[in-house]
Write an enzyme that holds these catalytic residues in place. Structure first.
Site, PDB file in Angstrom:
ATOM      1  N   ASP A 143       3.476  -1.326   5.772  1.00  0.00           N
ATOM      2  CA  ASP A 143       2.114  -2.510   5.807  1.00  0.00           C
ATOM      3  C   ASP A 143       2.839  -3.792   7.047  1.00  0.00           C
ATOM      4  O   ASP A 143       2.038  -4.492   7.729  1.00  0.00           O
ATOM      5  CB  ASP A 143       0.873  -2.031   6.121  1.00  0.00           C
ATOM      6  N   HIS A 170      -1.457  -3.563   8.964  1.00  0.00           N
ATOM      7  CA  HIS A 170      -3.110  -2.473   8.037  1.00  0.00           C
ATOM      8  C   HIS A 170      -3.911  -2.669   8.558  1.00  0.00           C
ATOM      9  O   HIS A 170      -4.924  -3.464   9.253  1.00  0.00           O
ATOM     10  CB  HIS A 170      -2.760  -3.723   7.307  1.00  0.00           C
ATOM     11  N   HIS A 184       2.433   4.586   0.792  1.00  0.00           N
ATOM     12  CA  HIS A 184       2.733   5.152   2.263  1.00  0.00           C
ATOM     13  C   HIS A 184       3.381   6.060   1.840  1.00  0.00           C
ATOM     14  O   HIS A 184       4.354   6.567   2.837  1.00  0.00           O
ATOM     15  CB  HIS A 184       3.698   4.073   2.904  1.00  0.00           C
ATOM     16  N   GLU A 201      -7.324  -1.579   7.807  1.00  0.00           N
ATOM     17  CA  GLU A 201      -8.040  -1.620   6.837  1.00  0.00           C
ATOM     18  C   GLU A 201      -8.465  -3.626   6.303  1.00  0.00           C
ATOM     19  O   GLU A 201      -9.653  -3.937   7.094  1.00  0.00           O
ATOM     20  CB  GLU A 201      -7.689  -1.677   5.506  1.00  0.00           C
ATOM     21  N   HIS A 239      -1.375   7.706   9.185  1.00  0.00           N
ATOM     22  CA  HIS A 239      -0.843   6.843   8.092  1.00  0.00           C
ATOM     23  C   HIS A 239       0.257   7.667   6.904  1.00  0.00           C
ATOM     24  O   HIS A 239       0.775   8.260   6.901  1.00  0.00           O
ATOM     25  CB  HIS A 239      -1.984   6.901   6.815  1.00  0.00           C
ATOM     26  N   GLU A 290       4.514   5.305  11.635  1.00  0.00           N
ATOM     27  CA  GLU A 290       5.497   4.709  10.894  1.00  0.00           C
ATOM     28  C   GLU A 290       6.439   5.202  10.308  1.00  0.00           C
ATOM     29  O   GLU A 290       7.557   4.729   9.858  1.00  0.00           O
ATOM     30  CB  GLU A 290       4.020   4.154   9.555  1.00  0.00           C
ATOM     31  N   GLU A 305       1.023  -0.958  -0.036  1.00  0.00           N
ATOM     32  CA  GLU A 305      -0.203   0.119  -0.041  1.00  0.00           C
ATOM     33  C   GLU A 305       0.949   1.226  -0.230  1.00  0.00           C
ATOM     34  O   GLU A 305       1.921   1.258   0.566  1.00  0.00           O
ATOM     35  CB  GLU A 305      -0.942  -0.178   1.151  1.00  0.00           C
TER      36      GLU A 305
END
Lengths: 284, 284, 284, 284, 284, 284
Positions: free
Chosen positions: F54, F129, F45, F131, F186, F191, F43
């Protein structure tokens, strides 16, 4: 029932299920209304709130919104995704009646595709059960994908959990001692207050449990560790709930959701949607 | 709302969605009631009946039955399988909002398994939409299979289409000139009459179409040949419908369905089911 | 086997499985034939009829129809949906070998899409097992939907249950004492008569049971109440069956189904379909 | 048809579809026969072999095996997995009519579970289409898993592709100039020879193509590069095929498959399986 | 990490997971690289090779190929289809961790569709686990179908099992006494040699089993007859394995796979693919 | 690689993929270790973090935890559920490569069931992650259900999102000006900091975007309104990120997750699990 100018009966309703197909078609063509779809659950809500709380509240909100913006309210999804301990007490309670996630997604997909077939391009999915969220997102994604396969690229869908429309002002009023966060708001102050406002006869105030707030570790365990969940199923004390707070919350939801939908679905789209309705019919 | 002997509030309701989980559990343990699940559709019913006819009628019947035999009524399935031309006019009408068959089956499977988890072994699926029948049968079969996998072998489920409970005496009264058969009874005399009895304000009698009965060939064609279907969506004339006929039909359904369920679910099973409820809870 | 004008071998057959791909392609291009797909079951048919009755009869009918209108007969679906007590005695009999409904639907979907890929736009699904009906409808609907996704909008499919082509005249001959209705016609007069006509060596007339007709209540119960079903699996007495009646029925089916297909698939469509076949090939 | 000792008709057949349910049950109980399930495809086999080759050959083999070991032959699966360029020429040919892999797996799962419900614990899946292999394996695995869920742990299933039973001696006879390997044996010497033996009237020998063997790179490309596939669909020359070779192959298959099944399903198992049949019936 | 001409950091990598989305987009637009997707399994490989062998080897090969042709390597599929006795020893070993076939197919479908959404039209699926093959084929077919529904007709996918790139010359070197065929090459000479080349520290040479080669009958049995499988899980002796042989095999795979991909995905396609990337973005 | 007391090589690793099946079995039997399953995504980033962030972070955490409590780390799930605008920027970015929710659930289900077959009853799913969360919950629920069908009732699974283990003390250090909440974290401070700690060479610090924090309305819209999402894909500024903060976060996660697992999976369970491992093997 009223009598229209032309002497014909006219049922005054925003409920899709109460309209005839001809009236529904007529509404779509003339007003291009948003279709509001309440999605909930059948889930324990403590010893004082009914099992249907999560579909009753969004249905009531949808009716309020529909009156403000001449939207239509589709029949509710009465069953939702499996209750989770930290969100709704867990799926081990009697009465909690849940669906596998994929079934919920696919059912939503089907219904959305049908609305598109009718000619609608404006739908709002109004969720009252947190556990549903991701499966609704998936259902919407699958519907958009398949509509695209069918050459329909202008469908627009809003999805919301109603409590996200609580303003900080209202939160401050509802929780004068400080808002502890949404995490434990299951069958607690907010849902109890709203229920006292919209269906007080279904609230068993004398059954309000005295359990302290739940205290969960930062992980989940399967099978559910039922010792983590207050035996009542209520995740934090609801004793400060009141109909007045419920009224404030409910009216704010109706007002702000209506405003958001008005913004996202401006009236000028009417003609285009009506045309879409026609061309879709020709196409299929 | 009433006040019980012990001074506690008590909501008098047979609607599962209005019960708290504790009340529901209590009812299951003490009364071992049949759970009635109304299943319908959102489907065109001519220019005079509401789109929700097929879930409204079974819901009303279930409420009537529940009063007679102290059953519980679960929230309805508001959406059903795709309307067929010869059964419901076809799925091309605006407003008709249908599910893929497998989703309907799996959703029913899930709900039935949950009732079993709650400790119930007595469910009646009351269908108001003919097109649902086979997918409900499949959903029940899948539920029974998976319950068996879970060691539950004593679940018992009744499935019925309510109109099959019409006696020949009542048919003779409703159709004094002879019953033309169920084939074209969509949005026609029977559904219109029942609607006039249970929700007259939702019947637009002045919109009753004057189409002659549909005349279908002995096969189906896909895509639907819409020329075969009366433009109104009504498969045979409903002009002889009346609230009195509807009352006769409705009361017969309530009475005879209640009797059938009493016979199939005799009271002596109570103790056993309560035990089952307990052992299930221990097991999972 | 014959020898064609050009001295080449030529297998005279309407059975798709017996054609080579080149011959099949040639037939599609030159004649644009209807593809007939017999769908049946492997299901108990009493102590006197073979388990394959429900796929044998529609296969025989398809062969007869194919001769009349130069159609092609695709290989049969030999397995069908689960036998129901009131329709076929119930799925508890040994030998009854049934599929989950969704598998049947998806298999039909796949096969129909393949016929479309070949360039055909004319298919008739000839069903010999009542329980299949709704799952075939779903399979057809799914195929039409996915063909639409692929830009194919001119597929046309007929679906029929063969017994619906019985005329009232023939019914009167087959049932001189009055037709009791299709409800109990499982392994009974009609199927036995047709079997005596098309494969008399497979009918064990001396095993005809003497059970009285089944008498079902107006609901179904799960698990099946086997006490409701005659132990033989025959739902009503077949003793008045005869090869002559079977011949009358069978020939009527062949004649009238052929006529219906001729009407629905008129010859003028040939050129268009051939073009479609070409453009499809180019497309994929 | 013969007459049994007790003066009753008796159909002498090993075809399950031709048995009545009572005869089938009787066979299962008395003989505990292996149930042979032929699985094939509807797939192009060059300009000289019929589309049904892949289900016709295993069906013929199953019949031969059944005669030797008193097995039963279930109705064939007439449709199989998608033809692959290197295995069957590719799925782009007209006539090739294929299923999604999961549908094939689930259909096999369902049928195997039904055989187990009948009381059988001995099944052989006889595959005639290489592309099916892994999806059959999956279908068997899913069936065994679900049977286990149902408490059935003693089901035993054999799966085979018939050509794996060719001995090196026979290979040497069929390919006197050396066996080029199974890779290109589609619609080639082996299938053509067997077809000449079992249904010579369906072989168009004068249509045998003169294409050289296909020459594939060590990878696959999607969409299929049709230039890699000989236009005839035949992967290597079949001109040396003969009925005599077909006879040798076919008889070897029948003999050695029968022997393998005899070894894997020894007669002593009879009593146990009969008991299993009984207890299963009691259970469900 | 390096510093680019413009003074910006630049991670030198072909691993998609190590790129940022902006770098990935930039690579797609400028170079139109092939995306290599390694697919493997977590499966027993004898007492001397790691469980991850089947995803480690194709990942290593993909990295080598990527260096040669500036391809990108997507993250591997670490889990694959169920191990089969004749292919990988069977799924009964501890450590073997397998997926249902349909899940593998659908996961591949999803990932391929996403690559297409990114603008790529050039993907190579590099399989290291034989059991995966047909489910990968199905996943690719489903992806191509759904991409077609979305109007994307120019996706091109290569699928390969790496061992098919072994030349006869290399085979002769690796097996100086003659190649016994791929059938028993599980955890045997080839995989052990390659492992000694690419990750010698993970090869437990002193654990090499001394089992003789497996000897399977020409059919499969379910449940697995574990007596057929050498207890070590190694299907044929690996004692002649060596790092030098592994190097020869590995380098041949990298070289010849790179060459095949170069041929199938010639550079001239760049501009078109970049355009495709743009139009796709506009479209969705 | 080390040499064990018995002179045998021994690979010192906690990575399941690097163990042989025999070593894995040995570890399960002797130590009954927790199996840690890192689940992530591919994904976007932002322009500074790699697409694999992730799955890289939870994999690193799992390795750290495994060292502390002698757990095993299973191969990661590299692909996850569709990125949402408010959670990960939305699924429209190039590089984001996502799965349908049901595939993710079913894949997890399969893997968990396999761990149980191996004899393990102790698994922790470590999600990186957001989601993924609900689809992992569903996968776990499906696995527990099917294990129950198989008679396995003592499986225990922990599921966690690693960031939930951040203490308020650490949050205060990482966000000295106050923690703005997880909603916009995010590709932001947390992160980025962790990435600077565990793989600094993959962080493009000079590409850090200067976008202000995203400002989302309290609802979602489909198709994604990309104007709501910062073009960089970073939801809030990451400029205060540092390796030191990352170290503090990472070490806290490792320490506290290890402690939680130690508490939930106490050593005394060893013997029982070993017994379970044995009996499972016997059973299947």
């Amino acid at each position: 029932m009223a009598t229209s100018a032309r002497g014909m009966t006219m049922v005054e309703t925003n409920l899709m299920a109460e309209l005839t197909w001809a009236e529904y078609q007529d509404r779509l063509r003339r007003q291009n209304p948003v279709i509001l779809l309440p999605v909930g659950a059948l889930e324990q809500h403590g010893p004082h709130l009914p099992l249907g709380t999560d579909h009753m509240i969004p249905t009531a909100i949808c009716k309020g919104v529909a009156e403000r913006i001449s939207a239509l309210v589709a029949p509710a999804f009465n069953y939702g995704y499996k209750s989770q301990p930290k969100m709704g007490g867990g799926n081990h309670f009697p009465g909690t009646t849940s669906l596998d996630g994929n079934n919920l997604s696919l059912t939503l997909r089907d219904v959305l595709k049908e609305f598109a077939r009718h000619g609608s391009r404006r739908v709002a999915v109004v969720d009252g059960h947190y556990e549903n969220q991701m499966f609704l997102i998936e259902g919407i994604d699958l519907a958009m994908r398949e509509l695209r396969y069918d050459g329909i690229n202008d469908m627009k869908i809003i999805r919301l959990e109603y409590w996200d429309f609580t303003s900080s002002e209202t939160l401050a009023k509802v929780f004068p001692e400080g808002f502890p966060g949404y995490a434990l708001e299951h069958a607690a102050v907010m849902e109890t207050s709203i229920s006292l406002h919209i269906h007080p006869h279904l609230v068993r105030l004398d059954k309000l449990p005295k359990d302290p707030p739940a205290d969960f570790p930062p992980y989940d365990v399967y099978p559910t560790n039922t010792a983590w969940v207050p035996p009542s199923g209520v995740l934090s004390p609801a004793k400060s709930a009141s109909a007045a707070k419920g009224k404030a919350l409910f009216e704010e939801y109706v007002r702000t959701i209506a405003a958001a939908l008005k913004k996202e679905f401006p009236p000028k789209a009417t003609a285009r949607a009506a045309a879409a309705a026609k061309s879709t019919k020709r196409k299929r």
